[in-house]
Design a protein around this motif. Structure first.
Motif, PDB file in Angstrom:
ATOM      1  N   ARG A  32      -9.375  -6.963 -12.061  1.00  0.00           N
ATOM      2  CA  ARG A  32      -9.901  -6.565 -10.687  1.00  0.00           C
ATOM      3  C   ARG A  32      -9.761  -5.173 -10.105  1.00  0.00           C
ATOM      4  N   ALA A  33      -8.857  -4.266 -10.607  1.00  0.00           N
ATOM      5  CA  ALA A  33      -8.909  -3.049 -10.454  1.00  0.00           C
ATOM      6  C   ALA A  33      -9.684  -2.160 -11.405  1.00  0.00           C
ATOM      7  N   LYS A  34      -9.722  -2.418 -11.867  1.00  0.00           N
ATOM      8  CA  LYS A  34     -10.854  -1.993 -13.082  1.00  0.00           C
ATOM      9  C   LYS A  34     -12.411  -1.778 -12.246  1.00  0.00           C
ATOM     10  N   LYS A  35     -12.255  -3.200 -11.856  1.00  0.00           N
ATOM     11  CA  LYS A  35     -13.641  -3.436 -12.043  1.00  0.00           C
ATOM     12  C   LYS A  35     -14.554  -2.857 -10.262  1.00  0.00           C
ATOM     13  N   ILE A  36     -13.113  -1.961  -9.502  1.00  0.00           N
ATOM     14  CA  ILE A  36     -13.708  -1.382  -8.340  1.00  0.00           C
ATOM     15  C   ILE A  36     -14.485  -0.394  -8.052  1.00  0.00           C
ATOM     16  N   PRO A  37     -15.674  -0.650  -7.956  1.00  0.00           N
ATOM     17  CA  PRO A  37     -16.597   0.689  -8.621  1.00  0.00           C
ATOM     18  C   PRO A  37     -16.044   2.183  -7.897  1.00  0.00           C
ATOM     19  N   VAL A  38     -16.446   2.586  -8.801  1.00  0.00           N
ATOM     20  CA  VAL A  38     -15.851   4.906  -8.041  1.00  0.00           C
ATOM     21  C   VAL A  38     -17.801   5.055  -7.426  1.00  0.00           C
ATOM     22  N   PRO A  39     -17.436   5.559  -6.049  1.00  0.00           N
ATOM     23  CA  PRO A  39     -18.645   5.663  -5.084  1.00  0.00           C
ATOM     24  C   PRO A  39     -19.502   6.681  -5.683  1.00  0.00           C
ATOM     25  N   GLU A  40     -20.515   6.456  -6.146  1.00  0.00           N
ATOM     26  CA  GLU A  40     -21.544   7.238  -6.844  1.00  0.00           C
ATOM     27  C   GLU A  40     -21.281   9.246  -6.442  1.00  0.00           C
ATOM     28  N   VAL A  41     -20.981   9.667  -5.340  1.00  0.00           N
ATOM     29  CA  VAL A  41     -20.380  10.726  -4.850  1.00  0.00           C
ATOM     30  C   VAL A  41     -19.391  11.351  -5.832  1.00  0.00           C
ATOM     31  N   LEU A  42     -18.429  10.425  -6.247  1.00  0.00           N
ATOM     32  CA  LEU A  42     -17.023  10.687  -7.526  1.00  0.00           C
ATOM     33  C   LEU A  42     -17.203  10.779  -8.059  1.00  0.00           C
ATOM     34  N   ARG A  43     -18.736  10.463  -8.738  1.00  0.00           N
ATOM     35  CA  ARG A  43     -18.718   9.312 -10.329  1.00  0.00           C
ATOM     36  C   ARG A  43     -18.699  10.390 -11.626  1.00  0.00           C
ATOM     37  N   SER A  44     -19.164  11.830 -10.686  1.00  0.00           N
ATOM     38  CA  SER A  44     -18.746  12.847 -11.494  1.00  0.00           C
ATOM     39  C   SER A  44     -18.277  13.815 -12.138  1.00  0.00           C
ATOM     40  N   PHE A  45     -16.351  13.112 -11.122  1.00  0.00           N
ATOM     41  CA  PHE A  45     -15.132  13.910 -11.135  1.00  0.00           C
ATOM     42  C   PHE A  45     -14.434  13.626 -11.742  1.00  0.00           C
ATOM     43  N   PRO A  46     -13.501  14.441 -12.310  1.00  0.00           N
ATOM     44  CA  PRO A  46     -12.498  13.610 -13.424  1.00  0.00           C
ATOM     45  C   PRO A  46     -11.276  13.164 -12.632  1.00  0.00           C
ATOM     46  N   LEU A  47     -11.358  11.859 -12.553  1.00  0.00           N
ATOM     47  CA  LEU A  47     -10.272  11.583 -11.748  1.00  0.00           C
ATOM     48  C   LEU A  47      -9.323  11.102 -12.770  1.00  0.00           C
ATOM     49  N   ALA A  48      -8.291  11.206 -12.307  1.00  0.00           N
ATOM     50  CA  ALA A  48      -7.093  10.333 -12.998  1.00  0.00           C
ATOM     51  C   ALA A  48      -6.457   9.090 -12.104  1.00  0.00           C
ATOM     52  N   PRO A  49      -6.000   8.703 -12.118  1.00  0.00           N
ATOM     53  CA  PRO A  49      -4.980   7.958 -11.590  1.00  0.00           C
ATOM     54  C   PRO A  49      -3.797   8.320 -10.688  1.00  0.00           C
ATOM     55  N   ARG A  50      -3.505   9.313 -11.114  1.00  0.00           N
ATOM     56  CA  ARG A  50      -2.370  10.113 -10.106  1.00  0.00           C
ATOM     57  C   ARG A  50      -3.070  10.920  -8.991  1.00  0.00           C
ATOM     58  N   HIS A  51      -4.508  11.458  -9.389  1.00  0.00           N
ATOM     59  CA  HIS A  51      -5.097  11.869  -8.159  1.00  0.00           C
ATOM     60  C   HIS A  51      -5.454  10.462  -7.087  1.00  0.00           C
ATOM     61  N   LEU A  52      -6.253   9.234  -7.422  1.00  0.00           N
ATOM     62  CA  LEU A  52      -6.063   8.702  -6.361  1.00  0.00           C
ATOM     63  C   LEU A  52      -4.336   8.543  -5.725  1.00  0.00           C
ATOM     64  N   SER A  53      -3.920   8.296  -6.403  1.00  0.00           N
ATOM     65  CA  SER A  53      -2.535   7.743  -5.351  1.00  0.00           C
ATOM     66  C   SER A  53      -2.257   9.177  -4.912  1.00  0.00           C
ATOM     67  N   LEU A  54      -3.126  10.218  -5.388  1.00  0.00           N
ATOM     68  CA  LEU A  54      -2.811  11.185  -3.869  1.00  0.00           C
ATOM     69  C   LEU A  54      -3.522  10.994  -2.677  1.00  0.00           C
ATOM     70  N   LEU A  55      -4.867  11.204  -2.816  1.00  0.00           N
ATOM     71  CA  LEU A  55      -5.903  10.430  -2.042  1.00  0.00           C
ATOM     72  C   LEU A  55      -5.266   9.247  -1.531  1.00  0.00           C
ATOM     73  N   ALA A  56      -5.011   8.333  -1.948  1.00  0.00           N
ATOM     74  CA  ALA A  56      -4.326   7.396  -1.007  1.00  0.00           C
ATOM     75  C   ALA A  56      -3.079   7.687   0.031  1.00  0.00           C
ATOM     76  N   CYS A  57      -2.735   8.795  -0.141  1.00  0.00           N
ATOM     77  CA  CYS A  57      -1.518   9.053   0.453  1.00  0.00           C
ATOM     78  C   CYS A  57      -2.095   9.858   1.262  1.00  0.00           C
ATOM     79  N   LEU A  58      -3.429  10.692   0.999  1.00  0.00           N
ATOM     80  CA  LEU A  58      -3.934  10.945   2.359  1.00  0.00           C
ATOM     81  C   LEU A  58      -4.643  10.042   3.347  1.00  0.00           C
ATOM     82  N   LEU A  59      -5.288   9.260   2.655  1.00  0.00           N
ATOM     83  CA  LEU A  59      -5.977   7.853   3.320  1.00  0.00           C
ATOM     84  C   LEU A  59      -4.923   7.701   4.805  1.00  0.00           C
ATOM     85  N   LEU A  60      -3.949   7.128   3.921  1.00  0.00           N
ATOM     86  CA  LEU A  60      -3.204   6.031   5.265  1.00  0.00           C
ATOM     87  C   LEU A  60      -2.500   6.892   5.720  1.00  0.00           C
ATOM     88  N   ASP A  61      -1.988   8.049   5.179  1.00  0.00           N
ATOM     89  CA  ASP A  61      -1.017   8.658   6.468  1.00  0.00           C
ATOM     90  C   ASP A  61      -1.687   9.904   7.264  1.00  0.00           C
TER      91      ASP A  61
END
Length: 160
Positions: A32-61
């Motif tokens: 289910r997590a893998k099926k969450i589509p990456v937004p179109e504006v972010l698809r061209s970026f080489p985002l890794a799980p470590r980037h997502l964790s950082l983004l989640a921290c900034l989003l939440l905190d």
């Protein structure tokens, strides 16, 4: 192969029953997590799980310094700085001077990227919040500690 376990004396399921249930559940969660589509504006970026964790921290905190991010991500400040630098070069993060201490930089999600990142990551955070809210603080801590122990055990098994 281990022998089948007997139900606990109090009639509850034993650990092997929980293991069976989790072995069925974990692949569904990952799928289910893998099926969450990456937004179109972010698809061209080489985002890794470590980037997502950082983004989640900034989003939440909200905005924070590299050292605060490093502490939240449980990585060295140099590692957090490298991640921030990568995301900054991609235009996903902004760095600005801290008005109270000009030597420090405050890291934020770039304003033009925030709607897409929020739409992408906020539903997962909302689902965790919904699942965890009914639990007591001790139960939430036990749940998180159990996942951390599982992660450590998987790594230990992998190391052999």
């Amino acid at each position: 192969m281990s022998t089948p376990e007997k139900p606990a004396a109090d009639g509850t399921d034993g650990p092997d029953d929980a293991v069976r249930e989790l072995l069925l559940l974990m692949p569904r969660l990952v799928s289910r997590a893998k099926k969450i589509p990456v937004p179109e504006v972010l698809r061209s970026f080489p985002l890794a799980p470590r980037h997502l964790s950082l983004l989640a921290c900034l989003l939440l905190d909200g905005p924070m310094t590299v050292n605060e991010l490093a502490a939240r991500l449980e990585v060295a400040p140099t590692t957090a700085s490298l991640l921030v630098g990568e995301l900054n070069r991609m235009g996903i993060l902004d760095r600005r001077e801290d008005e109270t201490d000009r030597r420090r930089r405050i890291i934020t999600i770039a304003a033009d990227q925030e709607p897409a990142i929020t739409a992408w990551l906020a539903p997962g955070a909302a689902a965790w919040r919904k699942a965890l809210t009914p639990l007591t603080p001790d139960q939430r801590r036990l749940f998180v500690d159990t996942l951390l122990a599982y992660e450590a055990a998987v790594e230990e098994e992998r190391q052999g």
